[in-house]
Design an enzyme around this catalytic site. Structure first.
Site, PDB file in Angstrom:
ATOM      1  N   LYS A 113      31.942  65.983  -8.189  1.00  0.00           N
ATOM      2  CA  LYS A 113      31.602  67.139  -7.341  1.00  0.00           C
ATOM      3  C   LYS A 113      33.070  67.951  -7.092  1.00  0.00           C
ATOM      4  O   LYS A 113      32.822  69.098  -7.102  1.00  0.00           O
ATOM      5  CB  LYS A 113      31.048  66.540  -5.998  1.00  0.00           C
ATOM      6  N   HIS A 135      33.407  51.807   3.583  1.00  0.00           N
ATOM      7  CA  HIS A 135      32.084  51.474   3.478  1.00  0.00           C
ATOM      8  C   HIS A 135      31.885  50.289   4.621  1.00  0.00           C
ATOM      9  O   HIS A 135      32.535  49.789   5.006  1.00  0.00           O
ATOM     10  CB  HIS A 135      32.084  50.579   1.943  1.00  0.00           C
TER      11      HIS A 135
HETATM   12  C1  LIG Z   1      43.042  49.240   5.507  1.00  0.00           C
HETATM   13  C2  LIG Z   1      42.143  49.767   6.529  1.00  0.00           C
HETATM   14  C3  LIG Z   1      42.497  51.520   6.387  1.00  0.00           C
HETATM   15  C4  LIG Z   1      40.651  49.779   6.113  1.00  0.00           C
HETATM   16  O1  LIG Z   1      39.992  50.616   7.042  1.00  0.00           O
HETATM   17  P1  LIG Z   1      38.578  49.756   7.554  1.00  0.00           P
HETATM   18  O2  LIG Z   1      37.718  50.766   8.544  1.00  0.00           O
HETATM   19  O3  LIG Z   1      38.826  48.478   7.740  1.00  0.00           O
HETATM   20  O4  LIG Z   1      37.586  49.876   6.179  1.00  0.00           O
HETATM   21  P2  LIG Z   1      36.718  51.148   5.527  1.00  0.00           P
HETATM   22  O5  LIG Z   1      35.683  50.618   4.747  1.00  0.00           O
HETATM   23  O6  LIG Z   1      36.641  52.173   6.253  1.00  0.00           O
HETATM   24  O7  LIG Z   1      37.776  51.300   4.196  1.00  0.00           O
HETATM   25  C5  LIG Z   1      38.009  50.279   3.344  1.00  0.00           C
HETATM   26  C6  LIG Z   1      39.011  51.150   2.177  1.00  0.00           C
HETATM   27  O8  LIG Z   1      39.907  51.593   2.710  1.00  0.00           O
HETATM   28  C7  LIG Z   1      40.709  51.943   1.675  1.00  0.00           C
HETATM   29  N1  LIG Z   1      42.112  51.719   2.082  1.00  0.00           N
HETATM   30  C8  LIG Z   1      42.829  50.318   2.136  1.00  0.00           C
HETATM   31  N2  LIG Z   1      44.042  50.725   2.528  1.00  0.00           N
HETATM   32  C9  LIG Z   1      44.449  51.990   2.652  1.00  0.00           C
HETATM   33  C10 LIG Z   1      45.435  52.584   2.736  1.00  0.00           C
HETATM   34  N3  LIG Z   1      46.629  51.899   3.024  1.00  0.00           N
HETATM   35  N4  LIG Z   1      45.412  53.950   2.796  1.00  0.00           N
HETATM   36  C11 LIG Z   1      44.122  54.485   2.325  1.00  0.00           C
HETATM   37  N5  LIG Z   1      43.049  53.872   2.207  1.00  0.00           N
HETATM   38  C12 LIG Z   1      43.171  52.854   2.253  1.00  0.00           C
HETATM   39  C13 LIG Z   1      40.284  51.298   0.529  1.00  0.00           C
HETATM   40  O9  LIG Z   1      39.958  52.062  -0.704  1.00  0.00           O
HETATM   41  C14 LIG Z   1      39.208  50.336   1.086  1.00  0.00           C
HETATM   42  O10 LIG Z   1      38.190  50.136   0.260  1.00  0.00           O
HETATM   43  P3  LIG Z   1      38.117  49.175  -1.135  1.00  0.00           P
HETATM   44  O11 LIG Z   1      38.827  47.900  -0.541  1.00  0.00           O
HETATM   45  O12 LIG Z   1      36.764  49.075  -1.448  1.00  0.00           O
HETATM   46  O13 LIG Z   1      38.918  49.881  -2.167  1.00  0.00           O
HETATM   47  C15 LIG Z   1      42.258  49.649   7.830  1.00  0.00           C
HETATM   48  O14 LIG Z   1      41.696  48.233   7.946  1.00  0.00           O
HETATM   49  C16 LIG Z   1      43.724  49.588   8.474  1.00  0.00           C
HETATM   50  O15 LIG Z   1      44.381  50.532   8.785  1.00  0.00           O
HETATM   51  N6  LIG Z   1      44.334  48.337   8.534  1.00  0.00           N
HETATM   52  C17 LIG Z   1      45.773  48.189   9.068  1.00  0.00           C
HETATM   53  C18 LIG Z   1      46.650  48.139   8.051  1.00  0.00           C
HETATM   54  C19 LIG Z   1      46.401  47.101   6.722  1.00  0.00           C
HETATM   55  O16 LIG Z   1      45.969  46.090   7.050  1.00  0.00           O
HETATM   56  N7  LIG Z   1      46.744  47.446   5.820  1.00  0.00           N
HETATM   57  C20 LIG Z   1      46.484  46.600   4.600  1.00  0.00           C
HETATM   58  C21 LIG Z   1      47.074  47.096   3.408  1.00  0.00           C
HETATM   59  S1  LIG Z   1      48.853  47.390   3.321  1.00  0.00           S
END
Ligand SMILES: CC(C)(COP(=O)(O)OP(=O)(O)OC[C@H]1O[C@@H](n2cnc3c(N)ncnc32)[C@H](O)[C@@H]1OP(=O)(O)O)[C@@H](O)C(=O)NCCC(=O)NCCS
Length: 122
Positions: A59, A108
């Site tokens: 898209k 997701h």
């Molecule tokens: C990691 C985080 C952004 C995910 O958000 P969430 O609401 O739990 O889950 P969601 O389903 O909305 O998002 C999941 C997706 O976020 C994305 N994601 C993970 N880390 C990310 C980051 N640092 N920046 C952007 N996107 C990120 C990934 O694509 C993940 O999906 P995937 O594992 O299938 O690829 C959130 O848990 C967070 O901010 N955690 C605190 C920091 C942390 O633990 N970081 C871990 C990596 S250092």
């Protein structure tokens, strides 16, 4: 300059049904399948997120997903922080404008997966 934006949403149960009935697992790269398999409780959600990212990429380009594209060559991986990055094979990279950068975000839940892709002039 932003060249294109794409968004998509996938019903996780719908993708599960398609995985059972159709040969769509090969739309996912080995790395995508390994990542999904490493998190069995979220496997379908993760694959749905990647399906949404591939659709959103099409898209953002303005063409949508084209039937001749090998979808497993539009691969979602992660950077060191966990942020999703879209890796393109050499032939898929050729569909992008010169020096374009691709940005992706995925979310997701048990029911739905969504992804947004932005293509920027590098
Ligand atoms: C990691 C985080 C952004 C995910 O958000 P969430 O609401 O739990 O889950 P969601 O389903 O909305 O998002 C999941 C997706 O976020 C994305 N994601 C993970 N880390 C990310 C980051 N640092 N920046 C952007 N996107 C990120 C990934 O694509 C993940 O999906 P995937 O594992 O299938 O690829 C959130 O848990 C967070 O901010 N955690 C605190 C920091 C942390 O633990 N970081 C871990 C990596 S250092």
């Amino acid at each position: 300059m932003i060249l294109g934006v794409g968004i998509d949403i996938v019903e996780v149960a719908d993708l599960e049904r398609r995985l059972e009935r159709e040969t769509i697992l090969n739309a996912f790269s080995a790395g995508e399948q390994e990542y999904a398999d490493s998190l069995p409780l979220q496997r379908s959600e993760i694959l749905a997120g990647r399906w949404a990212a591939k659709e959103a990429f099409g898209k953002a380009l303005g063409s949508g997903l084209r039937t001749e594209w090998p979808l497993n060559e539009i691969e979602v991986a992660h950077d060191a922080m966990g942020r999703p990055v879209i890796l393109l094979s050499a032939r898929m990279a050729r569909v992008l404008p010169f020096k374009a950068k691709v940005h992706c975000s995925i979310s997701h839940s048990r029911a739905y997966a969504t992804a947004c892709v932005v293509i920027e002039q590098g």
